[in-house]
Design an enzyme around this catalytic site. Structure first.
Site, short mmCIF file in Angstrom:
data_model
loop_
_atom_site.label_atom_id
_atom_site.label_comp_id
_atom_site.label_asym_id
_atom_site.label_seq_id
_atom_site.Cartn_x
_atom_site.Cartn_y
_atom_site.Cartn_z
N ARG A 172 -2.14 112.34 27.30
CA ARG A 172 -3.46 111.72 27.46
C ARG A 172 -3.91 111.85 28.91
O ARG A 172 -3.09 111.93 29.83
CB ARG A 172 -3.39 110.24 27.07
CG ARG A 172 -3.06 110.01 25.60
CD ARG A 172 -3.17 108.54 25.27
NE ARG A 172 -4.53 108.09 25.35
CZ ARG A 172 -5.31 107.86 24.28
NH1 ARG A 172 -4.83 108.00 23.06
NH2 ARG A 172 -6.54 107.46 24.43
N GLU B 33 -6.07 119.36 10.99
CA GLU B 33 -5.21 118.20 10.70
C GLU B 33 -6.11 117.10 10.16
O GLU B 33 -7.01 116.62 10.85
CB GLU B 33 -4.47 117.72 11.95
CG GLU B 33 -3.62 116.48 11.63
CD GLU B 33 -2.80 115.96 12.82
OE1 GLU B 33 -2.41 116.76 13.69
OE2 GLU B 33 -2.56 114.74 12.84
N ARG C 128 -0.64 107.59 29.80
CA ARG C 128 -0.07 106.27 29.52
C ARG C 128 1.31 106.36 28.86
O ARG C 128 2.06 105.41 28.90
CB ARG C 128 -1.01 105.44 28.65
CG ARG C 128 -1.18 105.94 27.25
CD ARG C 128 -1.94 104.94 26.41
NE ARG C 128 -3.35 104.92 26.73
CZ ARG C 128 -4.30 104.58 25.86
NH1 ARG C 128 -3.97 104.21 24.65
NH2 ARG C 128 -5.57 104.60 26.19
N HIS D 13 1.29 113.79 22.74
CA HIS D 13 -0.11 113.71 23.17
C HIS D 13 -0.11 113.42 24.66
O HIS D 13 0.28 112.33 25.08
CB HIS D 13 -0.80 112.59 22.39
CG HIS D 13 -2.27 112.44 22.68
ND1 HIS D 13 -3.06 111.55 21.99
CD2 HIS D 13 -3.09 113.06 23.55
CE1 HIS D 13 -4.31 111.63 22.45
NE2 HIS D 13 -4.35 112.54 23.41
N THR E 29 -5.09 104.00 20.22
CA THR E 29 -4.60 105.27 19.71
C THR E 29 -5.83 106.07 19.27
O THR E 29 -6.94 105.54 19.28
CB THR E 29 -3.61 105.07 18.55
OG1 THR E 29 -3.17 106.34 18.07
CG2 THR E 29 -4.23 104.29 17.39
N THR E 30 -5.62 107.34 18.89
CA THR E 30 -6.75 108.15 18.43
C THR E 30 -7.41 107.43 17.24
O THR E 30 -6.73 107.06 16.29
CB THR E 30 -6.25 109.54 18.00
OG1 THR E 30 -5.33 110.00 18.99
CG2 THR E 30 -7.40 110.51 17.87
N ASN F 88 6.19 112.79 16.28
CA ASN F 88 5.47 112.49 17.51
C ASN F 88 6.31 111.51 18.34
O ASN F 88 6.60 110.40 17.88
CB ASN F 88 4.11 111.87 17.15
CG ASN F 88 3.30 111.51 18.37
OD1 ASN F 88 3.81 110.92 19.31
ND2 ASN F 88 2.02 111.81 18.35
N GLU G 220 -0.78 117.84 21.50
CA GLU G 220 -2.00 117.15 21.09
C GLU G 220 -2.76 116.75 22.34
O GLU G 220 -2.17 116.21 23.28
CB GLU G 220 -1.59 115.93 20.27
CG GLU G 220 -2.75 115.19 19.65
CD GLU G 220 -2.30 113.86 19.06
OE1 GLU G 220 -1.20 113.79 18.49
OE2 GLU G 220 -3.05 112.90 19.21
N HIS H 291 -1.45 110.47 11.13
CA HIS H 291 -1.94 109.19 11.67
C HIS H 291 -1.69 108.05 10.69
O HIS H 291 -2.14 108.09 9.56
CB HIS H 291 -3.43 109.22 12.04
CG HIS H 291 -3.69 108.32 13.22
ND1 HIS H 291 -3.83 106.97 13.09
CD2 HIS H 291 -3.75 108.58 14.54
CE1 HIS H 291 -3.98 106.44 14.30
NE2 HIS H 291 -3.93 107.40 15.20
N HIS I 186 5.80 107.41 21.69
CA HIS I 186 6.15 106.01 21.93
C HIS I 186 7.59 105.81 22.40
O HIS I 186 7.98 104.70 22.76
CB HIS I 186 5.78 105.15 20.72
CG HIS I 186 4.29 105.17 20.54
ND1 HIS I 186 3.44 104.70 21.52
CD2 HIS I 186 3.50 105.69 19.57
CE1 HIS I 186 2.18 104.90 21.14
NE2 HIS I 186 2.19 105.50 19.96
N1 PXP Z 1 -1.92 113.01 14.55
C1 PXP Z 1 -2.78 112.75 15.56
C2 PXP Z 1 -3.89 113.71 15.80
C3 PXP Z 1 -2.63 111.61 16.37
O1 PXP Z 1 -3.51 111.35 17.35
C4 PXP Z 1 -1.54 110.76 16.15
C5 PXP Z 1 -1.31 109.58 17.06
O2 PXP Z 1 -0.97 110.03 18.33
C6 PXP Z 1 -0.66 111.07 15.10
C7 PXP Z 1 -0.89 112.19 14.31
C8 PXP Z 1 0.52 110.23 14.79
O3 PXP Z 1 0.07 108.98 14.39
P1 PXP Z 1 1.09 107.78 14.24
O4 PXP Z 1 1.66 107.51 15.57
O5 PXP Z 1 0.24 106.67 13.70
O6 PXP Z 1 2.14 108.24 13.25
#
Ligand code: PXP
Length: 240
Positions: free
Chosen positions: A44, A151, A48, A42, A99-100, A6, A69, A191, A9
């Site tokens: 959003r 997931e 952001r 993601h 975050t989610t 992901n 996502e 996550h 960031h």
């Molecule tokens: N899976 C989902 C559905 C998420 O919302 C996120 C965070 O955007 C992640 C995975 C990845 O999480 P992390 O950034 O904590 O590794």
């Protein structure tokens, strides 16, 4: 089992100064070159981190799996149908959250998903994944809706305040993965995962396929570089 990185960031860091760098698309390429099977972003509603232009550029540049996502708003569904990623992971989205914060409440969303969301994706060829906590009832309702994939939200496991709480959540994840697999769906997870907790998750939870990792991986790459960091995650996954 495969790693999806992901890159949200990387965009957070870029947006902090409004310059064009670091570029999430360039970062995605480094991750794929290092062996990641795909890339997650993601988009959003508040934009952001990832912005619309990133999405179209990622679509052009990512070779492996592209996981879009998003919250299931009409706006996101329209963009996702246009972009046609391999995978669309549907998550709840709160305006104030950092975050989610957890999985979808299927009881709450099932009617809307059945009438509006799933029909919008019909015949698009996009694999749909629902982000869920490992609750048997949520898994059952998701299966009834006809989702391809679930997931599992690993945040509660990752942030467990004690060893006992972590063990309990791991057991819920293990049971959840079994239910998903028995129902013929694919088991993804993500996550809060990092180099410390990933080995335990992999050891205890069966049937894991796509593992989505962002914040900890991107953070570690500041010290190690992205290529080495991705390779360290892959070492763990390959050993598992
Ligand atoms: N899976 C989902 C559905 C998420 O919302 C996120 C965070 O955007 C992640 C995975 C990845 O999480 P992390 O950034 O904590 O590794």
């Amino acid at each position: 089992m495969q790693l999806l990185v992901n890159i949200d960031h990387v965009a957070t860091l870029r947006n902090a100064r409004g310059e064009g760098y670091p570029d999430p698309i360039e970062a995605a390429k480094v991750c794929e070159d290092a062996g990641a099977a795909g890339i997650v972003f993601h988009l959003r509603s508040d934009r952001r981190h990832i912005i619309d232009d990133d999405v179209y550029r990622l679509k052009k540049s990512v070779i492996g799996i592209l996981d879009f996502e998003m919250a299931a708003t009409d706006e996101m569904i329209r963009i996702c149908r246009e972009v046609k990623p391999h995978l669309c992971t549907l998550v709840p989205e709160g305006r104030e959250e950092l975050t989610t914060e957890g999985g979808l409440n299927m009881e709450l969303v099932k009617e809307d998903y059945e009438k509006r969301v799933f029909p919008a994706f019909k015949d698009t060829g996009i694999e749909i994944s629902l982000f869920l906590d490992p609750n048997p009832r949520d898994i059952e309702l998701a299966h009834k809706l006809g989702t391809d994939t679930i997931e599992l939200h690993t945040g509660t496991f990752a942030n467990a305040p004690s060893e006992q709480a972590q063990k309990k959540e791991l057991e819920r994840l293990r049971h959840g993965a079994e239910l998903i697999h028995q129902a013929g769906m694919k088991v993804n997870a993500g996550h809060g995962l990092n180099l410390e907790n990933l080995p335990l998750l992999i050891r205890e939870v069966p049937y894991l396929e796509d593992i989505s990792i962002g914040h900890a991986l991107v953070s570690k790459s500041l010290y190690w570089g992205l290529e080495k960091t991705v390779k360290e995650y892959l070492k763990i996954m390959n050993a598992g």
